[in-house]
Design an enzyme around this catalytic site. Structure first.
Site, short mmCIF file in Angstrom:
data_model
loop_
_atom_site.label_atom_id
_atom_site.label_comp_id
_atom_site.label_asym_id
_atom_site.label_seq_id
_atom_site.Cartn_x
_atom_site.Cartn_y
_atom_site.Cartn_z
N SER A 167 0.83 -1.21 0.00
CA SER A 167 0.00 0.00 0.00
C SER A 167 0.86 1.26 0.00
O SER A 167 1.99 1.27 0.49
CB SER A 167 -0.90 0.02 1.24
OG SER A 167 -1.64 -1.17 1.35
N1 SAH Z 1 -0.52 -4.21 4.04
C1 SAH Z 1 0.07 -4.86 2.89
C2 SAH Z 1 -0.80 -4.66 1.68
C3 SAH Z 1 -1.04 -5.93 0.95
S1 SAH Z 1 -2.30 -5.89 -0.29
C4 SAH Z 1 1.47 -4.35 2.72
O1 SAH Z 1 1.85 -3.45 3.46
O2 SAH Z 1 2.21 -4.86 1.89
C5 SAH Z 1 -3.54 -6.94 0.43
C6 SAH Z 1 -3.20 -8.37 0.66
O3 SAH Z 1 -4.38 -9.02 1.11
C7 SAH Z 1 -2.72 -9.18 -0.55
O4 SAH Z 1 -1.45 -9.67 -0.30
C8 SAH Z 1 -3.76 -10.33 -0.66
O5 SAH Z 1 -3.19 -11.56 -1.05
C9 SAH Z 1 -4.27 -10.39 0.77
N2 SAH Z 1 -5.58 -11.03 0.96
C10 SAH Z 1 -6.68 -10.98 0.17
N3 SAH Z 1 -7.67 -11.72 0.70
C11 SAH Z 1 -7.20 -12.23 1.89
C12 SAH Z 1 -7.75 -13.06 2.91
N4 SAH Z 1 -9.00 -13.52 2.86
N5 SAH Z 1 -6.97 -13.39 3.96
C13 SAH Z 1 -5.69 -12.94 4.04
N6 SAH Z 1 -5.10 -12.16 3.11
C14 SAH Z 1 -5.85 -11.80 2.04
#
Ligand code: SAH
Length: 219
Positions: free
Chosen positions: A61
Site C-alpha cells: 500500500s
Molecule cells: N498491508 C500490505 C498490503 C497488501 S495488499 C502491505 O503493506 O504490503 C492486500 C493483501 O491481502 C494481498 O497480499 C492479498 O493476497 C491479501 N488477501 C486478500 N484476501 C485475503 C484473505 N481472505 N486473507 C488474508 N489475506 C488476504
C-alpha cells in the site's frame, strides 16, 4: 541512494503534511525500512507516494494509506492487533511498533513466507505471520483490540466482530471489487454494540475468502 533521508521526507511530506501527526505513529514509520519490503528492482521507488507491485500480483500500500488505516484504528501500546492481508508485511511491521502484538494473516503462501522471513531477519519479534483466510479472522489468537485490513470486502465479516474485545475497532475498505471503496471503521461499545463510520474513499485489492469475495475465475 540515501534511504534514511527518503524515509524522513516521506514521513514529512506524505504523512505529517496531510494531517496525520501523532508522534508515536510518525516514529513507528521512522523505524521500518520500507525498501526491504519491496522487490529488489523497486527499491529506488520504495518511498514514492504510491502503491507498488510486489510478488504474486499483489501490492504494497501507499505509505499515506498505511498511516491513515493505522491511525483510524487508534492502536495503543497494550493492544493485540489482527492485520488481514499481510502482503509484504510492511503495515504489520509499522503496526508492531505501536502495539503489544500483531498477528498478520496472508492468503497467498509465497507472500506469507516472504513476510515471515522479513520479520525474523529484521527483528520484528512481536509479529506472528500466518498463512490462511483472514476473512474468518484468526479464532485461535482472538480476541483482538483492533482488526485492520488492507483488502476490500463486500461487508465487514461477521467473524471479526465476534473476535473483537469490547471497545475494539475494525478498520477496513468496504465496497465493490473494482473501483473506489469506503474506508470504514466499526467500533464495539462496552456492551458489544457496533457503531459504523465511513472515513475516506480509497482503492484496495479485493479481500478473497469465505466471508468476502470469491476467488477470480482464472479460466
Ligand atoms: N498491508 C500490505 C498490503 C497488501 S495488499 C502491505 O503493506 O504490503 C492486500 C493483501 O491481502 C494481498 O497480499 C492479498 O493476497 C491479501 N488477501 C486478500 N484476501 C485475503 C484473505 N481472505 N486473507 C488474508 N489475506 C488476504
Amino acid at each position: 541512494m540515501d534511504f534514511a533521508a527518503a524515509r524522513e521526507r516521506m514521513i514529512e511530506r506524505q504523512i505529517a503534511a496531510r494531517g496525520i501527526d501523532d508522534p508515536r505513529l510518525l516514529d513507528a514509520f521512522r523505524t521500518v525500512p520500507r525498501e526491504l519490503f519491496v522487490p529488489l528492482e523497486l527499491q529506488p521507488r520504495a518511498y514514492n507516494d504510491c502503491a507498488l507491485p510486489i510478488e504474486a500480483g499483489q501490492t504494497i500500500s501507499q505509505p499515506f494509506i498505511v498511516a491513515l488505516t493505522i491511525d483510524a484504528a487508534g492502536i495503543g501500546p497494550h493492544d493485540r492487533v489482527l492485520e488481514v492481508g499481510a502482503g509484504s508485511g510492511y503495515a504489520a511491521a509499522v503496526t508492531s511498533r505501536l502495539a503489544r502484538a500483531v498477528i498478520a494473516v496472508e492468503r497467498i503462501p509465497e507472500l506469507a513466507r516472504l513476510a515471515d522471513e522479513r520479520m525474523r531477519r529484521l527483528g520484528f519479534d512481536n509479529v506472528l505471520v500466518r498463512q490462511g483466510d483472514g476473512s474468518l479472522g484468526c479464532p485461535d489468537q482472538a480476541p483482538f483490540d483492533a482488526i485492520v485490513c488492507a483488502a476490500a470486502g463486500p461487508q465487514v465479516p461477521e467473524a471479526w466482530l465476534e473476535q473483537l474485545t469490547p471497545g475494539g475497532r475494525v478498520v477496513m475498505p468496504v465496497g465493490a471489487m473494482e473501483g473506489v471503496q469506503q474506508l470504514v471503521r466499526v467500533t464495539l461499545d462496552r456492551a458489544g454494540r457496533p457503531r459504523r463510520e465511513e472515513l475516506e474513499p480509497v482503492r484496495f485489492v479485493p479481500l478473497i475468502g469465505a466471508q468476502a469475495y470469491d476467488e477470480p475465475d482464472r479460466s
